[in-house]
Motif scaffolding. Structure first.
Motif, PDB file in Angstrom:
ATOM      1  N   UNK A  17      50.624  57.776  51.913  1.00 34.21           N
ATOM      2  CA  UNK A  17      50.563  56.767  50.564  1.00 34.21           C
ATOM      3  C   UNK A  17      49.005  57.347  49.795  1.00 34.21           C
ATOM      4  N   UNK A  18      48.797  56.732  48.645  1.00 40.61           N
ATOM      5  CA  UNK A  18      47.534  56.847  48.182  1.00 40.61           C
ATOM      6  C   UNK A  18      47.213  55.290  47.903  1.00 40.61           C
ATOM      7  N   UNK A  19      45.797  55.157  47.936  1.00 43.64           N
ATOM      8  CA  UNK A  19      45.418  53.777  47.843  1.00 43.64           C
ATOM      9  C   UNK A  19      43.772  53.720  47.489  1.00 43.64           C
ATOM     10  N   UNK A  20      43.289  52.370  47.068  1.00 44.97           N
ATOM     11  CA  UNK A  20      41.883  52.040  46.664  1.00 44.97           C
ATOM     12  C   UNK A  20      41.568  51.133  47.719  1.00 44.97           C
ATOM     13  N   UNK A  21      40.341  51.348  48.388  1.00 49.63           N
ATOM     14  CA  UNK A  21      40.255  50.323  49.488  1.00 49.63           C
ATOM     15  C   UNK A  21      38.663  49.682  49.167  1.00 49.63           C
ATOM     16  N   UNK A  22      38.577  48.458  49.386  1.00 46.65           N
ATOM     17  CA  UNK A  22      37.304  47.632  49.020  1.00 46.65           C
ATOM     18  C   UNK A  22      36.995  46.666  49.880  1.00 46.65           C
ATOM     19  N   UNK A  23      35.773  46.301  50.169  1.00 48.46           N
ATOM     20  CA  UNK A  23      35.264  45.113  50.785  1.00 48.46           C
ATOM     21  C   UNK A  23      35.089  43.994  49.928  1.00 48.46           C
ATOM     22  N   UNK A  24      35.622  42.785  49.896  1.00 45.16           N
ATOM     23  CA  UNK A  24      35.416  41.893  49.004  1.00 45.16           C
ATOM     24  C   UNK A  24      35.289  40.452  49.442  1.00 45.16           C
ATOM     25  N   UNK A  25      34.747  39.429  48.846  1.00 41.89           N
ATOM     26  CA  UNK A  25      34.909  38.262  49.400  1.00 41.89           C
ATOM     27  C   UNK A  25      36.381  37.597  49.226  1.00 41.89           C
ATOM     28  N   UNK A  26      36.685  36.600  50.346  1.00 39.48           N
ATOM     29  CA  UNK A  26      37.721  36.076  50.334  1.00 39.48           C
ATOM     30  C   UNK A  26      38.042  35.460  48.956  1.00 39.48           C
ATOM     31  N   UNK A  27      37.020  34.537  48.421  1.00 39.87           N
ATOM     32  CA  UNK A  27      37.235  33.924  47.193  1.00 39.87           C
ATOM     33  C   UNK A  27      37.038  35.043  46.140  1.00 39.87           C
ATOM     34  N   UNK A  28      38.252  35.023  45.224  1.00 42.26           N
ATOM     35  CA  UNK A  28      38.378  35.993  44.302  1.00 42.26           C
ATOM     36  C   UNK A  28      39.363  37.369  44.591  1.00 42.26           C
ATOM     37  N   UNK A  29      39.569  37.450  46.149  1.00 40.97           N
ATOM     38  CA  UNK A  29      40.325  38.586  46.585  1.00 40.97           C
ATOM     39  C   UNK A  29      41.480  38.921  45.834  1.00 40.97           C
ATOM     40  N   UNK A  30      42.421  37.937  45.186  1.00 41.67           N
ATOM     41  CA  UNK A  30      43.562  38.312  44.536  1.00 41.67           C
ATOM     42  C   UNK A  30      43.170  38.720  43.170  1.00 41.67           C
ATOM     43  N   UNK A  31      42.172  38.267  42.618  1.00 42.09           N
ATOM     44  CA  UNK A  31      41.692  38.916  41.264  1.00 42.09           C
ATOM     45  C   UNK A  31      41.223  40.309  41.500  1.00 42.09           C
ATOM     46  N   UNK A  32      40.652  40.543  42.531  1.00 42.80           N
ATOM     47  CA  UNK A  32      40.082  42.054  42.615  1.00 42.80           C
ATOM     48  C   UNK A  32      41.718  42.830  43.124  1.00 42.80           C
ATOM     49  N   UNK A  33      42.384  42.256  44.033  1.00 44.72           N
ATOM     50  CA  UNK A  33      43.623  42.995  44.097  1.00 44.72           C
ATOM     51  C   UNK A  33      44.373  43.548  42.928  1.00 44.72           C
ATOM     52  N   UNK A  34      44.499  42.474  41.902  1.00 43.55           N
ATOM     53  CA  UNK A  34      45.097  42.698  40.504  1.00 43.55           C
ATOM     54  C   UNK A  34      44.560  44.003  39.895  1.00 43.55           C
ATOM     55  N   UNK A  35      43.277  43.672  39.900  1.00 38.80           N
ATOM     56  CA  UNK A  35      42.408  44.906  39.108  1.00 38.80           C
ATOM     57  C   UNK A  35      42.549  46.250  39.777  1.00 38.80           C
ATOM     58  N   UNK A  36      42.684  45.997  41.041  1.00 35.50           N
ATOM     59  CA  UNK A  36      42.804  47.415  41.878  1.00 35.50           C
ATOM     60  C   UNK A  36      44.127  48.046  41.707  1.00 35.50           C
ATOM     61  N   UNK A  37      45.062  47.057  41.525  1.00 33.50           N
ATOM     62  CA  UNK A  37      46.543  47.652  41.283  1.00 33.50           C
ATOM     63  C   UNK A  37      46.591  48.145  39.876  1.00 33.50           C
ATOM     64  N   UNK A  57      43.030  45.233  56.135  1.00 29.78           N
ATOM     65  CA  UNK A  57      42.513  45.995  57.153  1.00 29.78           C
ATOM     66  C   UNK A  57      41.809  44.918  58.043  1.00 29.78           C
ATOM     67  N   UNK A  58      40.705  43.962  57.341  1.00 27.95           N
ATOM     68  CA  UNK A  58      40.140  43.163  58.156  1.00 27.95           C
ATOM     69  C   UNK A  58      40.091  41.704  57.406  1.00 27.95           C
ATOM     70  N   UNK A  59      40.457  40.706  58.066  1.00 22.90           N
ATOM     71  CA  UNK A  59      40.412  39.231  57.378  1.00 22.90           C
ATOM     72  C   UNK A  59      39.425  38.457  58.063  1.00 22.90           C
ATOM     73  N   UNK A  60      38.428  37.901  57.050  1.00 23.24           N
ATOM     74  CA  UNK A  60      37.799  36.873  57.264  1.00 23.24           C
ATOM     75  C   UNK A  60      37.805  36.063  56.470  1.00 23.24           C
ATOM     76  N   UNK A  61      38.410  34.849  56.329  1.00 17.34           N
ATOM     77  CA  UNK A  61      38.565  34.065  55.163  1.00 17.34           C
ATOM     78  C   UNK A  61      37.135  33.334  54.734  1.00 17.34           C
ATOM     79  N   UNK A  62      36.329  33.259  55.839  1.00 10.95           N
ATOM     80  CA  UNK A  62      34.859  32.632  55.417  1.00 10.95           C
ATOM     81  C   UNK A  62      33.962  33.809  54.918  1.00 10.95           C
ATOM     82  N   UNK A  63      34.444  34.920  54.834  1.00  8.55           N
ATOM     83  CA  UNK A  63      33.498  36.070  54.583  1.00  8.55           C
ATOM     84  C   UNK A  63      33.939  37.259  53.843  1.00  8.55           C
TER      85      UNK A  63
END
Length: 162
Positions: A17-37, A57-63
């Protein structure tokens, strides 16, 4: 949640595959996903690629969450460009189900099925959070054709420990 295909374990080959990987806060993560898409779809314009997916890759719902948006390719490209990188979804056994609407409920359903059936996931606890060998949602419905997320058929998959 509409359960389309019930939970099960299946064997899968490695998938380039090809992809774009980032680290982002849990809060707002789906908005970031949509932008990356949107960014990945723009990069893919005219290139042969399969379904889009959202990998955790790594899940931290508080971070911070280590996430990636990708698209399956016929073969692993030697290189991509800018933020787009080549990768491989690893071969192995995956606990999986297919659903429509309510990602959180689908995740809870699959995780409960995993517990109830004694399936060990390929995951480990780290200082950054729960790190997964491979956990992703493949969008079987093309978001470019059907923009309403509640209508998307999505295959949720979590790699099983060897």
């Amino acid at each position: 949640m509409d359960l389309i295909t019930p939970p099960r374990v299946e064997e899968r080959p490695a998938v380039p595959y090809v992809g774009i990987r980032v680290v982002t806060p849990f809060r707002g993560m789906l908005r970031v996903r949509d932008t990356l898409m949107d960014d990945l779809v723009a990069w893919l314009d005219g290139r042969d690629a399969g379904p889009l997916f959202f990998r955790l890759h790594v899940i931290d719902m508080a971070g911070p969450m280590d996430i990636e948006v990708g698209a399956v390719t016929a073969e692993r490209p030697p290189h991509a460009a800018d933020r787009v990188r080549a990768g491989t979804l690893p071969a192995g056994r995956y606990a999986t189900l297919t659903y429509r609407n309510h990602s959180l409920r689908a995740n809870k359903t699959l995780l409960q099925w995993v517990r109830d059936n004694g399936v060990a996931l390929d995951r480990r606890e780290t200082a950054e959070g729960d790190a997964f060998g491979c956990r992703y949602e493949a969008y079987l419905t093309d978001p470019r054709v059907e923009p309403r997320k509640t209508k998307w058929e999505t295959q949720l998959s979590m790699r099983v420990a060897d």
